[in-house]
Design an enzyme around this catalytic site. Structure first.
Site, short mmCIF file in Angstrom:
data_model
loop_
_atom_site.label_atom_id
_atom_site.label_comp_id
_atom_site.label_asym_id
_atom_site.label_seq_id
_atom_site.Cartn_x
_atom_site.Cartn_y
_atom_site.Cartn_z
N GLY A 100 0.80 -1.22 0.00
CA GLY A 100 0.00 0.00 0.00
C GLY A 100 0.83 1.27 0.00
N ARG A 103 3.88 6.13 2.03
CA ARG A 103 4.21 7.56 2.20
C ARG A 103 3.68 8.38 1.03
NH1 ARG A 103 10.67 8.52 1.07
NH2 ARG A 103 10.94 6.99 -0.57
N ARG A 192 2.88 14.65 -7.23
CA ARG A 192 3.00 13.83 -8.44
C ARG A 192 1.67 13.80 -9.19
NH1 ARG A 192 6.06 8.28 -6.92
NH2 ARG A 192 4.10 7.73 -5.92
N ASP A 269 4.62 -3.97 -7.07
CA ASP A 269 3.90 -2.82 -6.50
C ASP A 269 4.42 -1.51 -7.09
OD1 ASP A 269 6.15 -3.81 -4.79
OD2 ASP A 269 5.89 -1.86 -3.84
N ASN A 270 5.52 -1.57 -7.85
CA ASN A 270 6.07 -0.39 -8.50
C ASN A 270 5.83 -0.39 -10.01
OD1 ASN A 270 7.08 0.54 -6.04
ND2 ASN A 270 9.04 -0.48 -6.33
#
Length: 521
Positions: A100, A103, A192, A269-270
């Protein structure tokens, strides 16, 4: 400051019913509502006017108090509820379970010029997914992410965008070398922008928990809002979605290889379902052309995410996404067909990309041999990738092998390494290259113009980012501004920035932040 707010994600997908911001396992939810921590003394360091325009904001908006407050997390924009995504993932090949947004906090979705964007703050505080971390970010890692995302965009590599870079005014404790010597650093926040931050792991978590109801909800939502051109129904819809993710991922990797970018942490996850580069952590630029190089200290031993292995890792990750989508399809064969085509398609696109880098407009299958021998030669002695390919465009059809070699000679780090055997191999290669470019009908000038459009002159080398970080730590943002402007035109000559068209200096070879980086970066 006026944003056209869309809350599709939070209104159409299941939320975490527990509103406590404490680390925990989050079940049957795509996200958790989270409020950013109010920074003590936020200060805007830099913002991209172009990205602001993309989401419907002006240069004047950037200078406003509302912009500072919104993109520092000081205030919540009207009619929005910030949230953190729930997802899982494979890290370095191992199943890690729930991960998840530890940050990262999504502020909202906005729409401008019929395009949808998600706005996200990185480093604005903890979430239920922070585990043992604090959810904050430091200035050095924030500068690296802010600059690199924009550099990648202007290089023509699919990526998230950077809207703003702010100091939080709060110190953040980090152990940069993981050696038990933590120190306080300046806290920072990056805003972002992306179509969404949905990842491969967003689907993996529901499949792993056998929560097929929410797996289907997320897939249907993603296709409806981000792949709306897919008009098929049922199983065919999910297969078309997977096919497109596979293709855009392939295109992204080809572009990484083209410019010499190494992500460093290609965990599932990236990996974005949009085929864009996300999560700039311990990335690096291939300076010495070494296919076995990785910028990540965590990956130093096994080098899973090394430059030469990125295509294979992309395919491995796509297999995990296929496994996650399988419960919606219940037939492995069509998924396997798509996956099995990846390597063949990649080789075709890689060949085409390398032919373009070498100025070969007429495509010939036998170019594979010429390319393979070049890649082998580039790794014999330490050779700067960016300088080599940029200078290769200056080789003319009438040049002798020796003259051609001298044209690219500046790319070699140590001329003493070029013994007679290696020189002979280079002369032989340039002789073959000369024959090949003489088969081209375009002129030397036309070939150079085409090559210079795909071989950048300027990339964000790690030592450049580190110099920028060192200055910024002292409150000097002049180099940040300089690099930002230079990286907006990486294919142009830009003679006023000529000093940055040079090999990595010796002092940067082993300096922290200039060679390899840890995930804490």
């Amino acid at each position: 400051m006026k944003l056209h707010i869309k809350n599709n994600f939070t209104s159409e997908l299941p939320a975490d019913l527990d509103l406590e911001n404490t680390p925990r396992q989050v079940e049957k939810a795509c996200f958790s509502y989270v409020t950013p921590v109010k920074p003590r003394n936020p200060e805007l360091i830099h913002a991209s006017v172009e990205v602001a325009n993309t989401i419907g904001l002006s240069k004047e908006d950037i200078a406003s108090t509302a912009f500072l407050n919104t993109f520092s997390g000081t205030t919540i924009y009207p009619e929005t509820k910030p949230y953190a995504l729930c997802y899982a993932g494979h890290q370095f090949g191992n199943w890690a379970g729930q991960l998840g947004d530890g940050r990262a906090i999504n502020l909202t979705e906005v729409q401008h010029n019929n395009e949808s964007y998600t706005l996200q703050l990185k480093g604005a505080g903890p979430t239920p997914y922070s585990r043992n971390a604090d959810g904050f970010a430091v200035l050095r890692s924030s500068i690296r992410e802010y600059l690199c995302a924009e550099a990648m965009h202007y290089l023509g590599v699919p990526t998230t965008r950077s809207l703003s870079l702010l100091l939080s005014g709060d110190p953040v404790l980090r152990d940069i070398l993981y050696n038990g010597n933590p120190a306080y650093e300046k806290g920072a926040i990056v805003a972002r922008v992306a179509p969404s931050f949905i990842r491969f792991g967003s689907f993996e978590i529901f499949a792993a928990r056998e929560d097929h109801k929410n797996l289907k909800l997320l897939a249907d939502y993603t296709i409806k809002h981000h792949f709306s051109h897919i008009q098929k129904e049922g199983i065919e819809k999910y297969l078309a979605f997977f096919q497109e993710v596979t293709q855009t991922t392939l295109n992204m990797i080809v572009n990484w290889q083209r410019v010499g970018f190494v992500h460093g942490v290609m965990n599932t996850d990236n990996m974005s379902i949009h085929g864009i580069t996300i999560d700039y952590g311990p990335y690096g630029w291939l300076e010495d052309f070494d296919s076995g190089w990785t910028p990540n200290t965590t990956d130093r031993q096994h080098k899973r995410y090394r430059y030469g292995n990125q295509p294979e890792m992309a395919l491995w990750n796509l297999y995990q996404l296929a496994n996650a989508l399988y419960p919606l399809i219940l037939d492995a064969k069509p998924l396997e067909v798509i996956l099995e085509a990846f390597s063949t398609n990649y080789e075709k696109e890689y060949l085409k990309m390398m032919q373009n880098k070498m100025g070969l407009q007429i495509k010939k299958e036998e170019d594979v041999v010429l390319i393979h021998s070049l890649v082998e030669l580039l790794q014999r002695v330490e050779t700067d990738m960016t300088i080599f390919f940029r200078n290769l465009s200056d080789v003319t059809k009438v040049a002798t092998s020796k003259v051609a070699f001298n044209t690219v000679k500046a790319a070699f780090y140590n001329e003493k390494d070029l013994d007679e055997t290696i020189l002979s191999e280079w002369y032989d290669w340039f002789e073959k290259y000369s024959i090949r470019i003489n088969e081209e009908v375009i002129s030397d000038l036309e070939r150079k113009e085409q090559m210079d459009k795909v071989n950048p002159k300027y990339v964000l080398r790690n030592y450049m980012a580190q110099l920028c970080i060192d200055d910024a730590d002292k409150g000097d943002y002049g180099l940040l501004n300089e690099l930002f402007e230079m990286l907006k035109k990486p294919y142009d000559e830009q003679p006023n920035f000529q000093k940055w068209f040079s090999k990595r200096p010796d002092w940067a070879r082993d300096k922290v932040g200039c060679s390899m980086l840890s995930c804490s970066s």
